[in-house]
Structure formats: C-alpha cells, structure tokens
Design an enzyme around this catalytic site. Structure first.
Site, PDB file in Angstrom:
ATOM      1  N   SER A 100      -3.462  -3.063  -1.282  1.00 41.93           N
ATOM      2  CA  SER A 100      -2.408  -3.840  -0.631  1.00 41.93           C
ATOM      3  C   SER A 100      -2.889  -5.263  -0.394  1.00 41.93           C
ATOM      4  CB  SER A 100      -2.015  -3.200   0.700  1.00 41.93           C
ATOM      5  OG  SER A 100      -1.031  -3.971   1.355  1.00 41.93           O
ATOM      6  N   GLN A 105      -7.616   0.211   2.942  1.00 43.49           N
ATOM      7  CA  GLN A 105      -8.465  -0.341   4.009  1.00 43.49           C
ATOM      8  C   GLN A 105      -9.815  -0.846   3.493  1.00 43.49           C
ATOM      9  OE1 GLN A 105      -7.545  -1.023   6.977  1.00 43.49           O
ATOM     10  NE2 GLN A 105      -5.629   0.120   7.099  1.00 43.49           N
ATOM     11  N   CYS A 154       2.488   2.401  10.554  1.00 46.62           N
ATOM     12  CA  CYS A 154       3.471   3.089   9.716  1.00 46.62           C
ATOM     13  C   CYS A 154       3.832   4.474  10.238  1.00 46.62           C
ATOM     14  CB  CYS A 154       2.946   3.207   8.283  1.00 46.62           C
ATOM     15  SG  CYS A 154       2.683   1.609   7.480  1.00 46.62           S
ATOM     16  N   THR A 211      11.817  -7.312 -11.550  1.00 51.38           N
ATOM     17  CA  THR A 211      11.003  -8.415 -12.048  1.00 51.38           C
ATOM     18  C   THR A 211       9.738  -8.557 -11.211  1.00 51.38           C
ATOM     19  OG1 THR A 211      12.996  -9.588 -12.755  1.00 51.38           O
ATOM     20  CG2 THR A 211      10.985 -10.899 -12.519  1.00 51.38           C
ATOM     21  N   GLY A 270       0.788  -1.218   0.000  1.00 47.47           N
ATOM     22  CA  GLY A 270       0.000   0.000   0.000  1.00 47.47           C
ATOM     23  C   GLY A 270       0.824   1.272   0.000  1.00 47.47           C
ATOM     24  N   HIS A 305      -1.755  -7.648   1.749  1.00 42.01           N
ATOM     25  CA  HIS A 305      -1.774  -8.207   3.099  1.00 42.01           C
ATOM     26  C   HIS A 305      -2.906  -7.652   3.963  1.00 42.01           C
ATOM     27  CE1 HIS A 305       0.061  -4.978   5.691  1.00 42.01           C
ATOM     28  NE2 HIS A 305       0.469  -4.543   4.507  1.00 42.01           N
TER      29      HIS A 305
END
Length: 378
Positions: A197, A177, A321, A235, A69, A199
């Site tokens: 994101s 979210q 974060c 990659t 994210g 996860h």
C-alpha cells in the site's frame, strides 16, 4: 498535533508529492492508448514496475496496481483461489490478519471453499507446527501476514514459504506494514503473492499493488476486462503509481538508518512508562521497529486513545479498518489474552520525523492518565 499513528497512514512525502504533480502534468495519457502520449505513460509505468520489483527481488511482469492494501489483499486472494480451484478448495490463514483478508475469505467460504486458522503462540507468532497439521492434499493457498497491524509481531515467512513450497501450495503474504521498511526477498521466501500500500510508505492514498508470481495460476474476478491482463478494471493511475514508487524507493534506501533510530526510540519510550500499568503485547524483538502494541491494565485502550486525542495526540486502539471496536481484537484472544485484557490494547507507531520531544510528551500524558482518578475498568 503529535501524530503517532503511522501504521494507519503516513503523510505524503514532499518527493512523492512533487512526483505526483510532475507526472500528472507530463504523463497524463492513458497507458493503453496507442498514441505517443499513451506510449510515454506506458513506458513510465513499466519503469515503475521494474523499480518496485527491485525492492522485492521480483519480476516486473508480476505487478498489478490497486487502490490500496485492502484491495490488494482481496484481489490477490480471490484471483489465486479462483485460478487454482481445480486443484482444491482448502485455504490456511491465521487469526492475525487484516480485516480485508477475512472479507475475501468469507466470500470464498460462501462459494464452497474451506478456511482454517493456525494456532498462535503467546509471543504473537503463528505456530509452524499448526500449519503442518492443517495442510491437506486439497490445500491450495496459505495466507499469513508479514507483520500484524495490531500486535506488530513479525511472522516467520521464510519458514512458512518453505512449508508451502514443499507441499505445492501457494503462499500469499500481506506485507502492507513491512514493505520498504523490512527487506523481503520473495524468491528466497518462496512467496507467490504479496500485498502493498502506498500510503503506508509516505505515498498517496488510494494507490497500492499486489505482486503475483508470473508462474502462479490466477483467474480474474472480472470476465472480459482488458486492463492489467484482466485482473482489475479501470484506467491505471500512473501519477499515483509514480509517486508510490518514489516514496517506496526513498524509504527503502534509508531503511537501515530509520530502523536503527526507531529501535532506539522503542526501547527509550518503554522505559518512560509506568510498568505497573502499561505492558508490551507480543515479542519484544521480533516486531516492527516503529510499532508498539501496549496494554493498559484496568483501562480501555479506546479510552486511552480518546483521552490522548483530547490532548492533541493521535494514537490508535487497533486497525482503522475494523468494523467494530466493541469486539476484543481477535489477534490478542488467539495469543491467550482474556477479552478484558485484549480490550486494553492501544497502538503507538512512529514515523520518520518522530522526535524524542514528542515521545516524552506522550509518555508523560500516558503516565498522567494512569495516575488519574478516572479508573476506567475493562
């Protein structure tokens, strides 16, 4: 452990894990290679783009894959700003954004861009009137999250998108979210770019995506790069993207059932708490179904979090974060909270496997902490 920090990260689902393993073993070619192994990986990647695009009502060609994210936010914002710099250098944002958004905007400010923030209403939604007042002839970009990771309040993105389109302004939305949990139609909402994101939706870490409208102008931060039309070097992790796609589709398909269950849990859990001590932050209805932003009166949110951790309960006191937990949450200050009140924030976020037994145990623990003689004041 009772894990109630799903807005920070989720465990990878069994289906996503199996997809990752099988893809790693069978589609290990570099998708840019010209041999058959590379072609097979490339075809799988194209399939993943189409599947992810179906969740957003977007175009497969608009997907670019990232490490998550934060990377998606930074990549989208810088690429759009650089690609439209000839039209202007004014950007509008809000005080509710993820730290990665501010990181990108600080870099742009150091390069001559001007950034202004909207006002926020006491319920946690941005002020549309404030956006109207901030729009200028040289405004090229508006970036507002779909829902704040701290408050959980859902923003009026359709109205924001309409304002942006009426003035020829690009609209970026951080949907980390909300992606796969709350329906987002990027065409209906006039969204130019969106961040996701893996996860957060039971996929692997270090995988994410940003979608940029194929009609929008952008410029790469990396001159000479050939991967993904030059937007990012390296990659592509095809197994990670395949697992991301599997996790996203699984969650999206059951979103209505999961949302209904989460809404009931929200209501039930709030009724278990001592309302003389605990209060909900932000709008009660216009919020993420699995998210509760709570304030402990005369208690530090971080103290609540640490005490819960001692009892084998995982919650949070804000975004994982953040660079500093000593500063009060910016979003709450913008909503009108005092620094002392803002320091009381802690966040509980449910997952698809959260049970009422777990919630009952957490509510009991929180009430015990409230009654504790340890009067940790803010």
């Amino acid at each position: 452990m009772i894990y109630l920090d799903h807005c920070a990260t989720t465990p990878m689902s069994e289906e996503a894990g199996q997809t990752y393993i099988k893809t790693s073993q069978s589609f290990y070619g570099n998708e840019q290679s010209l041999h058959d192994a590379g072609d097979s990986a490339g075809q799988l990647l194209d399939h993943c783009k189409k599947e992810l695009a179906s969740i957003l009502n977007g175009e497969a060609s608009g997907f670019y894959f990232t490490s998550g994210g934060s990377d998606s936010n930074i990549t989208a914002l810088l690429s759009l700003a650089y690609g439209n710099q000839g039209r202007g250098t004014h950007i509008i944002t809000s005080p509710l954004e993820h730290p990665s958004v501010y990181q990108a905007l600080e870099k742009l400010k150091s390069e001559g861009f001007e950034v202004e923030e909207t006002a926020v209403q006491p319920n946690g939604q941005i002020s549309l009137a404030s956006i109207k007042e901030l729009i200028r002839e040289d405004t090229i970009l508006i970036t507002i999250c779909h829902a704040s990771s701290e408050t959980g309040v859902i923003q009026p993105i359709e109205e924001i998108g309409s304002l942006a389109q009426d003035h020829g302004i690009l609209f970026h939305c951080d949907a980390v979210q909300t992606f796969a949990k709350i329906p987002i139609d990027i065409k209906k909402n006039r969204i130019s770019a969106i961040s996701m994101s893996a996860h957060k939706v039971y996929g692997p870490k270090n995988t994410g995506a940003c979608y940029i409208d194929p009609a929008a102008a952008w410029k790469s931060m990396y001159p000479g790069v050939v991967h993904q039309q030059g937007i990012k070097p390296g990659t592509i992790d095809v197994p990670g993207i395949a697992a991301f796609t599997t996790a996203s589709l699984n969650l999206y398909e059951k979103r209505e059932l999961v949302t209904a269950a989460w809404r009931q849990m929200q209501s039930w859990f709030l009724k278990q708490l001592n309302d003389d001590v605990f209060s909900l932050i932000g709008d009660k209805k216009k919020r993420l179904p699995h998210h509760l932003a709570l304030r402990a009166h005369r208690r530090e949110g971080q103290w609540i979090m640490l005490e819960c951790n001692r009892k084998n309960i995982a919650i949070s006191s804000g975004s994982a974060c953040k660079t500093s937990y000593s500063d009060p949450p910016k979003s709450l200050i913008a909503m009108g909270c005092s620094p002392e009140e803002a320091h009381g924030l802690f966040r509980i976020s449910f997952g698809v496997d959260t049970t009422y037994e777990e919630l009952a145990a957490v509510a009991e623990t929180l009430n015990e902490l409230a009654a504790s003689s340890m009067n940790v004041q803010v």
